[in-house]
Write a protein that holds these residues in place. Structure first.
Motif, PDB file in Angstrom:
ATOM      1  N   LEU A 295      -4.145  -4.562 -15.130  1.00 55.33           N
ATOM      2  CA  LEU A 295      -2.709  -4.322 -15.255  1.00 55.33           C
ATOM      3  C   LEU A 295      -2.172  -4.892 -16.565  1.00 55.33           C
ATOM      4  O   LEU A 295      -1.231  -4.348 -17.153  1.00 55.33           O
ATOM      5  N   GLU A 296      -2.751  -5.974 -17.036  1.00 53.40           N
ATOM      6  CA  GLU A 296      -2.306  -6.598 -18.279  1.00 53.40           C
ATOM      7  C   GLU A 296      -2.822  -5.885 -19.517  1.00 53.40           C
ATOM      8  O   GLU A 296      -2.141  -5.858 -20.544  1.00 53.40           O
ATOM      9  N   THR A 297      -4.028  -5.311 -19.431  1.00 53.35           N
ATOM     10  CA  THR A 297      -4.699  -4.835 -20.644  1.00 53.35           C
ATOM     11  C   THR A 297      -4.887  -3.335 -20.723  1.00 53.35           C
ATOM     12  O   THR A 297      -5.414  -2.836 -21.728  1.00 53.35           O
ATOM     13  N   SER A 298      -4.500  -2.583 -19.692  1.00 53.53           N
ATOM     14  CA  SER A 298      -4.721  -1.136 -19.696  1.00 53.53           C
ATOM     15  C   SER A 298      -3.466  -0.405 -19.255  1.00 53.53           C
ATOM     16  O   SER A 298      -2.500  -1.011 -18.799  1.00 53.53           O
ATOM     17  N   ASP A 299      -3.534   0.918 -19.381  1.00 52.18           N
ATOM     18  CA  ASP A 299      -2.452   1.771 -18.915  1.00 52.18           C
ATOM     19  C   ASP A 299      -2.849   2.556 -17.670  1.00 52.18           C
ATOM     20  O   ASP A 299      -2.217   3.561 -17.330  1.00 52.18           O
ATOM     21  N   TYR A 300      -3.892   2.124 -16.988  1.00 54.46           N
ATOM     22  CA  TYR A 300      -4.295   2.787 -15.752  1.00 54.46           C
ATOM     23  C   TYR A 300      -3.154   2.728 -14.736  1.00 54.46           C
ATOM     24  O   TYR A 300      -2.425   1.738 -14.660  1.00 54.46           O
ATOM     25  N   SER A 301      -3.032   3.777 -13.953  1.00 49.89           N
ATOM     26  CA  SER A 301      -2.062   3.755 -12.860  1.00 49.89           C
ATOM     27  C   SER A 301      -2.528   2.758 -11.803  1.00 49.89           C
ATOM     28  O   SER A 301      -3.696   2.335 -11.793  1.00 49.89           O
ATOM     29  N   VAL A 302      -1.633   2.423 -10.888  1.00 52.95           N
ATOM     30  CA  VAL A 302      -1.996   1.489  -9.820  1.00 52.95           C
ATOM     31  C   VAL A 302      -3.122   2.071  -8.973  1.00 52.95           C
ATOM     32  O   VAL A 302      -4.041   1.362  -8.558  1.00 52.95           O
ATOM     33  N   GLY A 307      -9.052   1.729  -7.595  1.00 53.60           N
ATOM     34  CA  GLY A 307     -10.406   2.268  -7.573  1.00 53.60           C
ATOM     35  C   GLY A 307     -11.365   1.506  -8.456  1.00 53.60           C
ATOM     36  O   GLY A 307     -12.538   1.324  -8.115  1.00 53.60           O
ATOM     37  N   ARG A 308     -10.891   1.025  -9.605  1.00 51.52           N
ATOM     38  CA  ARG A 308     -11.752   0.301 -10.542  1.00 51.52           C
ATOM     39  C   ARG A 308     -12.003  -1.138 -10.108  1.00 51.52           C
ATOM     40  O   ARG A 308     -12.785  -1.843 -10.756  1.00 51.52           O
ATOM     41  N   CYS A 309     -11.333  -1.585  -9.059  1.00 47.52           N
ATOM     42  CA  CYS A 309     -11.533  -2.952  -8.564  1.00 47.52           C
ATOM     43  C   CYS A 309     -12.181  -2.979  -7.185  1.00 47.52           C
ATOM     44  O   CYS A 309     -12.249  -4.033  -6.552  1.00 47.52           O
ATOM     45  N   GLY A 310     -12.652  -1.814  -6.720  1.00 48.92           N
ATOM     46  CA  GLY A 310     -13.376  -1.783  -5.456  1.00 48.92           C
ATOM     47  C   GLY A 310     -12.521  -1.643  -4.220  1.00 48.92           C
ATOM     48  O   GLY A 310     -13.041  -1.705  -3.099  1.00 48.92           O
ATOM     49  N   PHE A 311     -11.200  -1.461  -4.393  1.00 44.53           N
ATOM     50  CA  PHE A 311     -10.344  -1.222  -3.232  1.00 44.53           C
ATOM     51  C   PHE A 311     -10.415   0.255  -2.857  1.00 44.53           C
ATOM     52  O   PHE A 311     -10.410   1.127  -3.739  1.00 44.53           O
ATOM     53  N   ARG A 312     -10.425   0.525  -1.574  1.00 42.89           N
ATOM     54  CA  ARG A 312     -10.519   1.917  -1.134  1.00 42.89           C
ATOM     55  C   ARG A 312      -9.192   2.642  -1.189  1.00 42.89           C
ATOM     56  O   ARG A 312      -9.155   3.869  -1.077  1.00 42.89           O
ATOM     57  N   SER A 313      -8.116   1.897  -1.316  1.00 39.17           N
ATOM     58  CA  SER A 313      -6.814   2.544  -1.395  1.00 39.17           C
ATOM     59  C   SER A 313      -5.854   1.655  -2.174  1.00 39.17           C
ATOM     60  O   SER A 313      -6.008   0.424  -2.183  1.00 39.17           O
TER      61      SER A 313
END
Length: 426
Positions: A295-302, A307-313
């Motif tokens: 969240l601090e270093t990218s513009d990825y959506s929530v 998904g990139r942190c292993g959460f399924r939702s």
């Protein structure tokens, strides 16, 4: 265990006749940091009666044979030895030189005698290790510098360590978190002894806030991948390293146990003994920390961050993120960017939003269940429903919070002390 000092039986222990509560003994050791050591000297050793601050009598005591060398090679000469502690009603251990060394037995004996005779014992920052070595924290809540909290929890498993608090007041034994939190605890002591007006007057003299809470200064945002130094030589270190490198994948604690060639029960026990934390809660914390960085270093959506942190939702990410950091992912990102002006100015404190989450999200997260995780929330970060039994426990036995709960939506809770935050609901 209640955090209200009036409710702690030990706090009512009668003070020995030769001891006076207004006499404060500060126990110094060689190798102690000068800043932490100077805090109680400044708070209790200067006459500020003209400003409305009642006077304390300060006894600076050497905890071991001289000379006492401190930060920068300075050499100190304490006017008193351990014998002077016998007159003090308050004994402060401002810091300890190394968490890997055992404190001098004579100093530990002096602390035990003082406590048995009703003295109030205070440990600032790593001073908590000295109190723990003396057995004064057994079965009690305590805090210390967040970086050393896992080591304290591992070495003294009967101590209920919570590194999220600025200080913990357990009646006749008090501890504070790192460095400047010692000021907060000393002000709390003045407030307890002489009231808010005296503490506020002292805070004005020191040019510090009269009261701070962990949420005020963003203390709960200090998540870290740090683990005890001893892990480097442990076979589990390889498993931990693998987990940190593959947080973007959906795996559970069973996967980690299999990689360690251990049963789930053995793995849980070994992981707790090594880190002071349950493997499930550690994994959740690492996923949240990874999300924080993205969240601090990218513009990825929530959704992409989840998904990139292993959460399924994203629902699971929002729930765990808010639980650990006190804000939604979107609010955290907005506040982080607002705090980083282009001119490099200072960053204002994050003010987490407290808006109600949608009902479907509350249901998925098991709202109203306190610190327990629901099966739906567990499924959201790749953990099977069968793990709900472990997830329903506090973070770990060593880190199990004994601190007051928020009165909002929790029923009858324990009173909240000044300097301690209330947990975010949900």
């Amino acid at each position: 265990m209640s955090q209200d000092s009036a409710a702690v039986p030990d706090a009512a222990r009668k003070l020995a006749a030769r001891r006076r509560r207004e006499i404060v003994a500060v126990l110094l050791f060689s190798g102690g940091p000068i800043f932490e050591s100077s805090i109680p000297l400044s708070v209790f050793g200067i006459d500020r009666q003209d400003a409305g601050v009642p006077r304390y009598r300060l006894l600076v005591c050497a905890g071991e044979d001289a000379p006492l060398r401190t930060t920068g090679g300075l050499e100190l000469s304490a006017p008193y030895g351990l014998e002077a502690i016998s007159r003090a009603g308050t004994v402060v251990v401002p810091a300890w030189r190394s968490i890997t060394q055992a404190p001098p037995p004579a100093a530990l004996d002096a602390l035990r005698r003082a406590h048995e005779e009703g003295a109030r014992i205070v440990g600032l920052c790593t001073g908590a290790f000295v109190l723990a070595a003396a057995g004064l924290l057994d079965g009690r809540p305590a805090t210390t510098h967040w970086m050393y909290a896992p080591t304290l929890a591992k070495r003294y498993p009967s101590v209920h360590v919570d590194p999220r608090e600025l200080f913990v007041d357990d009646g006749d034994v008090l501890t504070s978190a790192g460095t400047a939190a010692g000021i907060d605890l000393c002000l709390h002591i003045v407030r307890t002894d002489h009231g808010a007006d005296a503490a506020n007057a002292l805070a004005r003299r020191l040019v510090v806030p009269p009261r701070r809470t962990a949420s005020d200064m963003g203390h709960q945002r200090y998540l870290d991948r740090s683990l005890p130094e001893e892990i480097g030589a442990d076979p589990l270190a390889e498993v931990v390293a693998w987990a940190l490198e593959h947080l973007h994948e959906q795996f559970d604690v069973e996967t980690l146990a299999a990689r360690a060639y251990m049963s789930r029960r053995t793995f849980d026990r070994r992981f707790r003994s090594l880190t002071g934390s349950a493997p499930l809660q550690w994994l959740i914390t690492q996923r949240v920390l990874q999300a924080q960085r993205l969240l601090e270093t990218s513009d990825y959506s929530v959704d992409e961050v989840a998904g990139r942190c292993g959460f399924r939702s994203p629902v699971a990410l929002r729930g765990h993120f808010r639980r650990q950091l006190g804000a939604s992912p979107a609010a955290y990102r907005a506040a982080y960017r607002a705090r980083r002006p282009q001119n490099g100015g200072s960053e204002p404190a994050l003010r987490p939003e407290r808006a109600e989450r949608p009902e479907r999200e509350r249901a998925a997260l098991g709202a109203g269940s306190g610190d327990r995780y629901s099966a739906a929330a567990l499924a959201g970060h790749g953990l099977a429903t069968a793990e709900a039994a472990e997830a329903g426990k506090p973070q770990s036995d060593a880190y199990a919070s004994r601190l007051p709960e928020s009165p909002v939506g929790r029923g009858a809770g324990r009173p909240v002390l000044p300097g301690q935050r209330e947990r975010p609901v949900g």
